[in-house]
Write an enzyme that holds these catalytic residues in place. Structure first.
Site, PDB file in Angstrom:
ATOM      1  N   GLU A  86      26.812  37.773  36.401  1.00  0.00           N
ATOM      2  CA  GLU A  86      26.527  36.813  37.173  1.00  0.00           C
ATOM      3  C   GLU A  86      24.849  36.022  36.098  1.00  0.00           C
ATOM      4  O   GLU A  86      24.726  36.771  35.168  1.00  0.00           O
ATOM      5  CB  GLU A  86      25.914  37.192  38.171  1.00  0.00           C
ATOM      6  CG  GLU A  86      26.862  37.637  39.174  1.00  0.00           C
ATOM      7  CD  GLU A  86      28.269  36.801  39.981  1.00  0.00           C
ATOM      8  OE1 GLU A  86      28.153  36.044  38.913  1.00  0.00           O
ATOM      9  OE2 GLU A  86      29.246  37.588  40.600  1.00  0.00           O
ATOM     10  N   HIS A 109      29.894  32.634  35.815  1.00  0.00           N
ATOM     11  CA  HIS A 109      29.856  33.460  35.457  1.00  0.00           C
ATOM     12  C   HIS A 109      30.832  33.515  34.242  1.00  0.00           C
ATOM     13  O   HIS A 109      31.670  32.825  34.441  1.00  0.00           O
ATOM     14  CB  HIS A 109      29.928  34.809  36.805  1.00  0.00           C
ATOM     15  CG  HIS A 109      31.202  34.289  37.682  1.00  0.00           C
ATOM     16  ND1 HIS A 109      31.053  34.662  38.785  1.00  0.00           N
ATOM     17  CD2 HIS A 109      32.665  34.386  37.365  1.00  0.00           C
ATOM     18  CE1 HIS A 109      32.237  34.793  39.553  1.00  0.00           C
ATOM     19  NE2 HIS A 109      32.902  34.708  38.356  1.00  0.00           N
TER      20      HIS A 109
END
Ligand code: F6R
Length: 249
Positions: A143, A138
């Site tokens: 994410e 990330h």
């Protein structure tokens, strides 16, 4: 993507600070994109040391931070506002009005995201963006699975990220479940990017980034291969699984 290998975490801070200071010298009113987390701490320490010893000034520098937890007040010791004050802003001459961090306590966090994008645009965009990298690749709080088209948005934090950050809280339960983060598109719109990585725990992520050419939303940092001006600074441990630095430099 240029890769600079340094010996260790302290040298990482020195090298990153050197590049940032050099940039500020030529651009006294630069817009710096800043990150929190463990990785940039030695960089901020070096910037403060240089400010004290050499007088590099931040009077006209503007900053925008990548992210903030939703639901944490600015004065909460775990908020990124607080982190930035204690690690950097309190020790240099940057005016408070020049500092920008998403407001995790905003009444409407969705409006806050739009306002943050407008604010960055109003500043003329980010000149130099500092980034760390998560073990899952990330960047910011983007994410795996995040579209590369995202601007500032709300994210649900993965369990992996919450566990990684639990060390700063009194346990996992206290780690917020959401954050506001600049999107991958915001990051790619920066004029230049400095990605920092330190330690063995980042070795797999660095191998993924530097050994494999594949650009995929499953590994958000791979989006950086689309950017023309990325410098990676990483220590030996973080680069221990990278096959050939020369090939990538
Ligand atoms: C922090 C941020 C995160 C961190 C990443 C690495 O503002 O955006 O992406 O850079 O989680 O964190 P550390 O440096 O603590 O390993």
């Amino acid at each position: 993507m240029k890769v600079i290998q340094v010996d260790d975490y302290n040298d990482l801070g020195k090298k990153a600070a050197e590049i940032i200071i050099q940039y500020i010298k030529g651009h006294a009113n630069a817009v710096l994109g800043l990150a929190t987390g463990s990785t940039p701490k030695t960089t901020y320490k070096e910037l403060i040391r240089d400010h004290n010893e050499n007088g590099t000034s931040y009077r006209h520098i503007r900053t925008v931070n990548l992210d903030e937890y939703v639901g944490l007040d600015q004065n909460d010791p775990n908020s990124y506002h607080y982190f930035m004050k204690k690690e950097f802003f309190d020790f240099v001459d940057i005016p408070e009005n020049n500092i920008h961090i998403p407001n995790g306590m905003a009444e409407n966090i969705y409006d806050e995201c739009k306002d943050y994008d407008r604010l960055i645009e109003g500043l003329g965009g980010v000149d130099l963006q500092l980034l760390g990298i998560g073990r899952n690749g990330h960047i910011g709080f983007n994410e795996p699975g995040t579209s590369f088209d995202t601007m500032t948005h709300i994210v649900d934090l993965t369990m992996d990220t919450r566990k990684a950050n639990a060390r700063f809280f009194n346990g996992l339960d206290e780690v917020p479940t959401q954050a506001i983060t600049m999107g991958i598109k915001n990051i790619l719109m920066s004029k230049s990017i400095l990605l920092l990585a330190s330690g063995r725990q980042k070795a797999e992520a660095m191998a993924h980034l530097l050994n494999e050419k594949e650009v995929t939303s499953a590994f958000p940092a791979s989006a950086l291969h689309h950017h023309q001006n990325v410098t990676v600074i990483a220590d030996k441990e973080a680069l221990s699984l990278v096959y050939s630095l020369e090939r990538r430099a």
